[in-house]
Design a protein around this motif. Structure first.
Motif, PDB file in Angstrom:
ATOM      1  N   ASP A 137     -14.788  -1.900  -8.666  1.00 31.65           N
ATOM      2  CA  ASP A 137     -14.518  -0.558  -8.167  1.00 31.65           C
ATOM      3  C   ASP A 137     -14.270  -0.621  -6.665  1.00 31.65           C
ATOM      4  OD1 ASP A 137     -14.409   2.321  -8.389  1.00 31.65           O
ATOM      5  OD2 ASP A 137     -16.407   2.408  -7.502  1.00 31.65           O
ATOM      6  N   GLY A 138     -13.156  -0.061  -6.216  1.00 26.36           N
ATOM      7  CA  GLY A 138     -12.805  -0.091  -4.804  1.00 26.36           C
ATOM      8  C   GLY A 138     -11.989  -1.303  -4.394  1.00 26.36           C
ATOM      9  N   CYS A 139     -11.680  -2.181  -5.336  1.00 23.74           N
ATOM     10  CA  CYS A 139     -10.889  -3.386  -5.026  1.00 23.74           C
ATOM     11  C   CYS A 139      -9.555  -3.006  -4.380  1.00 23.74           C
ATOM     12  CB  CYS A 139     -10.649  -4.168  -6.308  1.00 23.74           C
ATOM     13  SG  CYS A 139      -9.586  -5.620  -6.136  1.00 23.74           S
ATOM     14  N   ASP A 140      -9.192  -3.685  -3.300  1.00 24.24           N
ATOM     15  CA  ASP A 140      -7.911  -3.475  -2.622  1.00 24.24           C
ATOM     16  C   ASP A 140      -6.815  -4.125  -3.460  1.00 24.24           C
ATOM     17  OD1 ASP A 140      -5.636  -3.680  -0.923  1.00 24.24           O
ATOM     18  OD2 ASP A 140      -6.922  -3.599   0.848  1.00 24.24           O
TER      19      ASP A 140
ATOM     20  N   VAL B 206     -14.251   6.492  -4.739  1.00 25.14           N
ATOM     21  CA  VAL B 206     -13.048   5.689  -4.476  1.00 25.14           C
ATOM     22  C   VAL B 206     -11.777   6.523  -4.640  1.00 25.14           C
ATOM     23  CG1 VAL B 206     -11.700   3.704  -5.282  1.00 25.14           C
ATOM     24  CG2 VAL B 206     -14.164   3.515  -5.044  1.00 25.14           C
TER      25      VAL B 206
ATOM     26  N   TYR C   2      -9.965   2.252  -8.935  1.00 20.67           N
ATOM     27  CA  TYR C   2     -11.092   3.114  -9.282  1.00 20.67           C
ATOM     28  C   TYR C   2     -11.518   2.759 -10.704  1.00 20.67           C
ATOM     29  CZ  TYR C   2     -13.422   7.406 -10.954  1.00 20.67           C
ATOM     30  OH  TYR C   2     -14.296   8.298 -11.523  1.00 20.67           O
TER      31      TYR C   2
ATOM     32  N   ALA D 172       0.819  -1.206   0.000  1.00 20.20           N
ATOM     33  CA  ALA D 172       0.000   0.000   0.000  1.00 20.20           C
ATOM     34  C   ALA D 172       0.855   1.259   0.000  1.00 20.20           C
ATOM     35  CB  ALA D 172      -0.934  -0.011   1.209  1.00 20.20           C
TER      36      ALA D 172
ATOM     37  N   ARG E 205      -6.305   1.460  -3.998  1.00 21.25           N
ATOM     38  CA  ARG E 205      -7.589   0.892  -4.412  1.00 21.25           C
ATOM     39  C   ARG E 205      -7.758   1.073  -5.919  1.00 21.25           C
ATOM     40  NH1 ARG E 205     -10.716  -0.233   0.213  1.00 21.25           N
ATOM     41  NH2 ARG E 205      -9.149  -0.495   1.859  1.00 21.25           N
TER      42      ARG E 205
ATOM     43  N   GLY F 261      -6.919  -7.891  -2.870  1.00 25.67           N
ATOM     44  CA  GLY F 261      -8.090  -8.206  -3.676  1.00 25.67           C
ATOM     45  C   GLY F 261      -7.824  -9.079  -4.883  1.00 25.67           C
TER      46      GLY F 261
END
Length: 219
Positions: A155-158, A75, A84, A16, A82, A162
């Motif tokens: 959308d928003g997947c880590d 997002v 978007y 991250a 993440r 993810g």
């Protein structure tokens, strides 16, 4: 004895903290990395060779220009790392990597990739013949999403834990990175001229408008 080439899908997932850096730095650093989607239909992956940076409220080309916050772009407001995903022109999905700290809505659009895994699945998703050229499968942001099976459901997947992740790979040399204005953002006026599109020199998978003025071919 010939040594087998390393498996690109066995590489380390980018942390991250990679995405929390300044957006232009992340955009350049993403070139050469491996985008992988492990979905219900199978695994597809490709080397990222073209991106565009979007720098939030002060960037008139960004979806968050002027601080605009909507359900569609939520997002982008973070946290970093993440995916978007948005739908555009009533026909294409486009995917972006969210950058910077939370509440600083910036992102990097993924424009093109060179496929490295799951080619038959990519061709089926694109509706192409089994012998269609590899270089064209992920050329352009809409084709990239279609080939990789990426839609608004992601959308928003880590990107660390993810189904869609970005894997580490050798960094592209600065001399092999070309900078140019972004594509399709003429509505942004003078902001459309900012050289925030970056691509790998010589890659056959890079999308249209490869030629750039010499003065902009600098990092």
């Amino acid at each position: 004895m010939t040594t087998a080439a390393p498996d690109p899908l066995a590489a380390t997932v980018l942390p991250a903290s990679f995405y929390a850096q300044p957006t232009l730095r992340v955009a350049r650093a993403l070139l050469g990395k491996i985008l992988v989607h492990r979905g219900p239909g199978g695994v597809t992956a490709g080397r990222i060779v073209e991106v565009e940076a979007y720098r939030g409220p002060e960037d008139r080309a960004a979806h968050t220009a002027g601080g605009r916050r909507t359900p569609r772009n939520e997002v982008m407001w973070g946290p970093a790392g993440r995916l978007y995903v948005y739908f555009t022109y009533g026909m294409h999905h486009c995917c972006n990597v969210v950058t910077r700290a939370a509440e600083i809505p910036e992102a990097v659009l993924l424009r093109a990739l060179e496929p490295v895994a799951g080619l038959p699945l990519m061709r089926r998703r694109r509706g192409l013949a089994p012998d269609s050229p590899i270089a064209g499968l992920g050329r352009g942001p809409g084709n990239l999403c279609r080939a990789m099976g990426i839609d608004r459901g992601l959308d928003g997947c880590d990107l660390v834990t993810g189904a869609v992740r970005v894997l580490d790979a050798p960094r592209v040399r600065a001399s092999d990175i070309v900078a140019s204005p972004r594509i399709g953002v003429a509505y942004a006026g003078e902001h459309a001229l900012r050289p925030w599109r970056f691509f790998v020199r010589g890659s056959p998978a890079v999308s249209a408008s490869r030629r750039v003025p010499p003065a902009l071919n600098r990092l």
